[in-house]
Design a protein around this motif. Structure first.
Motif, PDB file in Angstrom:
ATOM      1  N   ALA A 290       4.923  -1.424  -9.591  1.00 48.18           N
ATOM      2  CA  ALA A 290       3.817  -2.359  -9.773  1.00 48.18           C
ATOM      3  C   ALA A 290       4.281  -3.804  -9.578  1.00 48.18           C
ATOM      4  CB  ALA A 290       3.207  -2.182 -11.161  1.00 48.18           C
TER       5      ALA A 290
ATOM      6  N   ILE B 271       2.041   6.808  -6.842  1.00 45.15           N
ATOM      7  CA  ILE B 271       1.002   7.748  -7.285  1.00 45.15           C
ATOM      8  C   ILE B 271       1.461   9.192  -7.086  1.00 45.15           C
ATOM      9  CG2 ILE B 271      -1.315   8.603  -6.776  1.00 45.15           C
ATOM     10  CD1 ILE B 271      -2.106   5.691  -6.173  1.00 45.15           C
TER      11      ILE B 271
ATOM     12  N   LEU C 170       2.513   1.761  -3.488  1.00 43.10           N
ATOM     13  CA  LEU C 170       1.562   2.295  -4.460  1.00 43.10           C
ATOM     14  C   LEU C 170       1.285   3.770  -4.204  1.00 43.10           C
ATOM     15  CD1 LEU C 170      -0.966  -0.678  -4.699  1.00 43.10           C
ATOM     16  CD2 LEU C 170       0.735   0.018  -6.388  1.00 43.10           C
ATOM     17  N   ARG C 171       1.200   4.152  -2.943  1.00 45.55           N
ATOM     18  CA  ARG C 171       0.970   5.553  -2.615  1.00 45.55           C
ATOM     19  C   ARG C 171       2.150   6.417  -3.051  1.00 45.55           C
ATOM     20  NH1 ARG C 171       0.399   8.083   3.484  1.00 45.55           N
ATOM     21  NH2 ARG C 171       0.271  10.261   2.838  1.00 45.55           N
TER      22      ARG C 171
ATOM     23  N   ARG D   1       0.822  -1.206   0.000  1.00 50.31           N
ATOM     24  CA  ARG D   1       0.000   0.000   0.000  1.00 50.31           C
ATOM     25  C   ARG D   1       0.855   1.255   0.000  1.00 50.31           C
ATOM     26  NH1 ARG D   1      -4.574   0.365   4.519  1.00 50.31           N
ATOM     27  NH2 ARG D   1      -5.233  -1.465   3.300  1.00 50.31           N
TER      28      ARG D   1
ATOM     29  N   ALA E  15       4.928  -4.362  -5.847  1.00 51.68           N
ATOM     30  CA  ALA E  15       3.691  -4.356  -5.083  1.00 51.68           C
ATOM     31  C   ALA E  15       2.914  -5.653  -5.300  1.00 51.68           C
ATOM     32  CB  ALA E  15       2.829  -3.153  -5.470  1.00 51.68           C
TER      33      ALA E  15
END
Length: 247
Positions: A239, A141, A137-138, A134, A242
């Protein structure tokens, strides 16, 4: 050689100029800078836990956005012509600081900060640094969004000599060819605005290649290559890691 006119220098100290000069609201580029600074300030630092650079990055995460706001704040306001504004006028006269120089400095600071953060993230992933999916990914972004904003600002600031030069009756050679510039009746009067460059940056970062707008100059092609490479690196590295963690 006659020294520069202080009044003229004072008029150039704004990085984004007025609505009349730009032909568009200066709020959107200013807001883009603020959003990018906020994204950087709220970056998670867990992916660097235990790493030697974690302390430096933790400080930079707040220092750089504060510096960006400090640079953007006074420059985004009209410089008064009275006694209060005299130091700014004298500084600009002495060092030749114009609104274009100030704008490029702010954009460059954001770009460097984003580039260093991407390098640190990739290095942490390659060396097997422990991180939660998580959080990864944060981070991705945040950095991808900063990448889109920073390159949109570069395209907007550099294309055809900048937003002010594009407003001239006979603007310089364009660095990007937009579809509207090839179609009647838009070709004669249409001028790109910041949102158009934001769209170019978003589609380039998403598709990893130019879409409907073609880069014409070499610097535009190099910038778009750099943006696509950064986006592809984030997509592949983050990606993959993750998904591996989630499995």
């Amino acid at each position: 050689m006659r020294p520069p006119d202080p009044e003229r220098v004072a008029e150039q100290l704004l990085p984004l100029a007025s609505h009349e000069e730009l032909g568009e609201s200066p709020v959107w580029p200013s807001l883009a800078v603020i959003v990018a600074a906020a994204l950087y300030a709220t970056l998670p630092t867990g992916f660097l836990a235990g790493h030697a650079t974690s302390g430096v990055f933790g400080v930079a995460r707040y220092a750089i956005p504060i510096l960006v706001v400090i640079l953007l704040g006074p420059l985004a306001l009209s410089i008064p012509r009275g006694v209060a504004g005299r130091p700014f006028v004298e500084f600009g006269t002495t060092f030749g600081v114009t609104r274009r120089v100030a704008s490029v400095a702010v954009i460059a600071l954001l770009s460097i900060a984003n580039g260093v953060a991407i390098v640190l993230l990739v290095r942490a992933l390659v060396t097997g640094q422990h991180a939660q999916a998580r959080e990864l990914l944060r981070v991705a972004i945040h950095l991808w969004s900063m990448n889109v904003i920073a390159f949109a600002l570069w395209y907007w600031q550099l294309d055809g000599g900048g937003p002010l030069a594009r407003r001239m009756t006979t603007p310089g050679p364009a660095d990007f060819l937009f579809p509207q510039q090839t179609l009647d009746p838009f070709a004669a009067t249409w001028r790109p605005r910041f949102v158009d460059y934001l769209f170019v940056s978003f589609t380039n970062a998403t598709a990893f290649s130019p879409t409907d707008t073609a880069p014409l100059s070499r610097w535009a092609k190099v910038l778009m290559m750099g943006q696509s490479a950064a986006s592809l690196l984030l997509a592949v590295m983050v990606a993959a890691r993750a998904v591996n963690i989630l499995q």
